[in-house]
Enzyme design. Structure first.
Site, PDB file in Angstrom:
ATOM      1  N   ASN A 196      36.558  42.023 -69.162  1.00 29.14           N
ATOM      2  CA  ASN A 196      37.860  42.763 -69.103  1.00 29.14           C
ATOM      3  C   ASN A 196      37.749  44.394 -68.971  1.00 29.14           C
ATOM      4  O   ASN A 196      38.709  45.129 -68.574  1.00 29.14           O
ATOM      5  CB  ASN A 196      38.744  42.211 -69.927  1.00 29.14           C
ATOM      6  CG  ASN A 196      39.351  40.931 -69.700  1.00 29.14           C
ATOM      7  OD1 ASN A 196      39.208  40.423 -68.635  1.00 29.14           O
ATOM      8  ND2 ASN A 196      39.999  40.265 -70.584  1.00 29.14           N
ATOM      9  N   ARG A 232      43.129  38.855 -60.214  1.00 27.07           N
ATOM     10  CA  ARG A 232      44.072  39.692 -60.777  1.00 27.07           C
ATOM     11  C   ARG A 232      43.866  40.888 -61.053  1.00 27.07           C
ATOM     12  O   ARG A 232      44.658  41.933 -60.901  1.00 27.07           O
ATOM     13  CB  ARG A 232      44.791  38.931 -61.981  1.00 27.07           C
ATOM     14  CG  ARG A 232      46.060  39.443 -62.536  1.00 27.07           C
ATOM     15  CD  ARG A 232      46.692  38.849 -63.338  1.00 27.07           C
ATOM     16  NE  ARG A 232      47.605  39.955 -64.101  1.00 27.07           N
ATOM     17  CZ  ARG A 232      48.738  40.683 -63.810  1.00 27.07           C
ATOM     18  NH1 ARG A 232      49.492  39.761 -62.701  1.00 27.07           N
ATOM     19  NH2 ARG A 232      49.472  41.400 -64.198  1.00 27.07           N
ATOM     20  N   ASP A 287      44.618  33.735 -62.982  1.00 22.56           N
ATOM     21  CA  ASP A 287      44.854  32.614 -63.939  1.00 22.56           C
ATOM     22  C   ASP A 287      46.391  32.029 -63.803  1.00 22.56           C
ATOM     23  O   ASP A 287      47.034  32.775 -63.663  1.00 22.56           O
ATOM     24  CB  ASP A 287      44.450  32.895 -65.159  1.00 22.56           C
ATOM     25  CG  ASP A 287      42.988  33.473 -65.547  1.00 22.56           C
ATOM     26  OD1 ASP A 287      42.384  33.247 -64.728  1.00 22.56           O
ATOM     27  OD2 ASP A 287      42.508  34.137 -66.529  1.00 22.56           O
TER      28      ASP A 287
HETATM   29  C1  UD1 Z   1      44.623  41.398 -69.717  1.00 24.86           C
HETATM   30  C2  UD1 Z   1      43.421  40.751 -70.008  1.00 24.86           C
HETATM   31  C3  UD1 Z   1      43.523  39.050 -70.299  1.00 24.86           C
HETATM   32  C4  UD1 Z   1      44.338  39.293 -71.732  1.00 24.86           C
HETATM   33  C5  UD1 Z   1      45.445  40.213 -71.620  1.00 24.86           C
HETATM   34  C6  UD1 Z   1      46.149  40.508 -73.020  1.00 24.86           C
HETATM   35  C7  UD1 Z   1      42.107  41.384 -67.929  1.00 24.86           C
HETATM   36  C8  UD1 Z   1      41.538  41.387 -66.433  1.00 24.86           C
HETATM   37  N1  UD1 Z   1      42.754  40.378 -68.403  1.00 24.86           N
HETATM   38  O1  UD1 Z   1      45.731  40.810 -68.993  1.00 24.86           O
HETATM   39  O2  UD1 Z   1      42.378  38.482 -70.458  1.00 24.86           O
HETATM   40  O3  UD1 Z   1      44.696  38.009 -72.040  1.00 24.86           O
HETATM   41  O4  UD1 Z   1      45.133  41.489 -71.158  1.00 24.86           O
HETATM   42  O5  UD1 Z   1      45.151  40.944 -73.911  1.00 24.86           O
HETATM   43  O6  UD1 Z   1      41.931  42.363 -68.533  1.00 24.86           O
HETATM   44  N2  UD1 Z   1      53.734  42.015 -68.332  1.00 24.86           N
HETATM   45  C9  UD1 Z   1      54.760  42.229 -67.877  1.00 24.86           C
HETATM   46  N3  UD1 Z   1      55.208  43.443 -67.162  1.00 24.86           N
HETATM   47  C10 UD1 Z   1      54.070  44.131 -66.669  1.00 24.86           C
HETATM   48  C11 UD1 Z   1      52.880  44.003 -67.287  1.00 24.86           C
HETATM   49  C12 UD1 Z   1      52.690  42.859 -68.246  1.00 24.86           C
HETATM   50  O7  UD1 Z   1      56.024  41.528 -68.051  1.00 24.86           O
HETATM   51  O8  UD1 Z   1      54.300  45.278 -66.039  1.00 24.86           O
HETATM   52  C13 UD1 Z   1      53.816  40.971 -69.385  1.00 24.86           C
HETATM   53  C14 UD1 Z   1      52.648  39.724 -68.805  1.00 24.86           C
HETATM   54  O9  UD1 Z   1      53.334  38.759 -67.914  1.00 24.86           O
HETATM   55  C15 UD1 Z   1      52.408  39.127 -69.892  1.00 24.86           C
HETATM   56  C16 UD1 Z   1      52.350  40.216 -71.191  1.00 24.86           C
HETATM   57  O10 UD1 Z   1      52.851  41.241 -70.380  1.00 24.86           O
HETATM   58  O11 UD1 Z   1      53.136  38.144 -70.290  1.00 24.86           O
HETATM   59  C17 UD1 Z   1      50.895  40.858 -71.272  1.00 24.86           C
HETATM   60  O12 UD1 Z   1      50.335  41.428 -69.948  1.00 24.86           O
HETATM   61  P1  UD1 Z   1      49.138  42.393 -69.960  1.00 24.86           P
HETATM   62  O13 UD1 Z   1      48.836  42.760 -71.654  1.00 24.86           O
HETATM   63  O14 UD1 Z   1      49.394  43.351 -68.943  1.00 24.86           O
HETATM   64  O15 UD1 Z   1      47.929  41.393 -69.705  1.00 24.86           O
HETATM   65  P2  UD1 Z   1      46.687  41.702 -68.479  1.00 24.86           P
HETATM   66  O16 UD1 Z   1      46.452  43.084 -68.155  1.00 24.86           O
HETATM   67  O17 UD1 Z   1      47.475  40.763 -67.335  1.00 24.86           O
END
Ligand code: UD1
Length: 433
Positions: A27, A107, A131
């Site tokens: 990540n 992603r 995922d």
């Molecule tokens: C990253 C990690 C993943 C980890 C997650 C939380 C990578 C490739 N993946 O995913 O393994 O589980 O951090 O530690 O680094 N959300 C919104 N709007 C947005 C952005 C996020 O609603 O604009 C929501 C997402 O749907 C989710 C939550 O916020 O429910 C957390 O997302 P986020 O922290 O952004 O995770 P990722 O970056 O996708």
């Protein structure tokens, strides 16, 4: 298609024993590769794990005009240490379109959005797949880019961002400390004109790693490791060589492997400071934890006591380790309440765990797990990286044969997972179908 076949006589019958080596964090590495786009010239990312996602990110960067070379030294796969280098030559003129056929395979490719907007003043990045663990919106990424002066829209399945002149520093507040949004906005703000403040930012060790690389490239960032990042935009960044932070989720997985299957595992290269809460909980539950000169060691000789888990952004309990906590609870003594606050669909895993005989009940984002002495082997499906790996470990706490199908998900996060487990004494093999 491949699957993993696990044969076990139950927990602690054939305890795991040995040393594993943890390499760079997936990540982090994927985002560091995206960050290389910010500076024309050749950047080298070291300590990158040998996994498919790194190759896909490499292909995406090539599509954007870079030349990418990935090298992995020949190491013993049973040790788990297959980290290598990625060399990225970034041209002055980048292409700014990230197509669906690559983005849907990964992603994390959304991480090119910020750098492309900053470098090209326009970007068109396909809405990602990834995922099957939730809707994973991009609203915070888009709102932040708008604050920085970009016009952002979604059209034909692409996120399109355009900047009339140049990005301008702004104050941004995230509704939730999203990892992906923090990374994209940080990478856009480092080349914006003026000062930006990113409040309620994520502060995972992988974000700290990205900040460090950006600073090495010449970015000016204050508050690294805190939830308020202040970024003074600069005109240009320089390419660098940077080593990826170690993978705390892989290290945590090995800690759970010892706890679930029983045995003793030394986790070399794992940083226990990034797993404080997790190792504390395992210790309280009855495992023996010790730091070692190269990382840490986990020993579990008896059945552990159940503990509750609430997933939260760092430094809370990581959502990526939640399936392992659930698998452990399913064979621990007592009852555990598991609350998932980050990804709403992560409990798809619970249904697979129930197929192995776990006694659990889910309601919304809560799960109640009553420990049973032993699971029973069955065919199950890996829906994502962590759920897949957790099912393999659950199989080691089951009696009989467990087949985890769609195991390609596991290979996306764990270099040689089956081989490393076999090296620790488990009967785990890959098979076709
Ligand atoms: C990253 C990690 C993943 C980890 C997650 C939380 C990578 C490739 N993946 O995913 O393994 O589980 O951090 O530690 O680094 N959300 C919104 N709007 C947005 C952005 C996020 O609603 O604009 C929501 C997402 O749907 C989710 C939550 O916020 O429910 C957390 O997302 P986020 O922290 O952004 O995770 P990722 O970056 O996708």
């Amino acid at each position: 298609m491949e699957s993993f076949r696990i044969t076990s006589a139950g927990p602690r019958v054939q305890p795991l024993a040995g040393t594993v080596h943890v390499g760079g964090a997936k990540n982090s590495a994927l985002k560091l590769m995206a960050a290389a786009l910010l500076a024309p010239g050749t950047s080298v990312i070291r300590n990158v794990p040998d996994i498919l996602d790194v190759e896909v990110m490499g292909q995406l960067l090539e599509r954007l005009g870079c030349t990418v070379e990935i090298t992995h030294p020949d190491t013993d796969p049973t040790q788990g240490s297959t980290s290598g280098d990625v060399r990225i030559e970034v041209p002055e003129e980048l292409s700014w379109e990230a197509p669906y056929e690559l983005v849907r395979r990964l992603r994390a490719s959304i991480a090119v959005l910020g750098p492309l907007v900053a470098r090209c003043r326009r970007a068109s990045v396909a809405l990602p797949g990834g995922d099957a663990i939730g809707s994973r919106g991009l609203d915070m990424h888009m709102a932040g880019l708008r604050e920085l002066g970009a016009a952002v829209r979604v059209e034909h399945g692409q996120v399109v961002a355009e900047v009339p002149d140049s990005l301008a520093g702004a104050t941004m507040w995230l509704d939730f400390p999203s990892v992906g949004a923090t990374e994209n906005l940080l990478m856009a703000a480092v080349l914006a004109k003026g000062t930006s403040v990113l409040d309620n930012a994520a502060r995972e060790p992988e974000i700290v790693d990205l900040c460090r690389m950006l600073v090495e490239m010449g970015a000016r960032i204050d508050g690294i490791g805190s939830s308020t990042l202040t970024i003074e935009g600069v005109d240009r960044l320089a390419p660098v060589e940077h080593a990826t932070v170690s993978d705390r989720i892989v290290a945590g997985t090995w800690a759970f492997a010892a706890a679930i299957a029983g045995g003793e595992i030394s986790v070399d290269g794992g940083d226990p400071r990034h797993l404080d809460l997790v190792l504390d909980k395992l210790g309280d539950a009855g495992a023996e934890i010790a730091t070692t000169p190269d990382g840490f060691m986990v020993r579990a000789e008896r059945r552990l006591r159940s503990f509750d888990v609430v997933t939260l952004p760092f430094p809370g309990f990581p959502t990526d380790l939640q399936p392992f906590a659930m698998a452990l609870a399913s064979v621990s003594e007592g009852t555990a309440m598991i609350t998932e606050n980050v990804f709403e669909s992560r409990f798809m895993f619970a249904q697979e765990l129930a197929r192995l005989g776990a006694d659990l009940h889910t309601d919304g984002h809560h799960a109640v797990v009553r420990g049973v002495p032993m699971l029973s082997g069955a065919p199950v499906v890996a829906h994502d990286i962590r759920a897949g790996a957790a099912l393999v470990l659950a199989g080691l706490a089951g009696q009989g044969v467990t087949t985890v199908v769609e195991s390609q998900h596991i290979d996306r996060g764990y270099p040689s997972f089956a081989e490393v487990l076999a090296g620790l004494g488990a009967d785990v093999v890959r098979q076709a179908g």
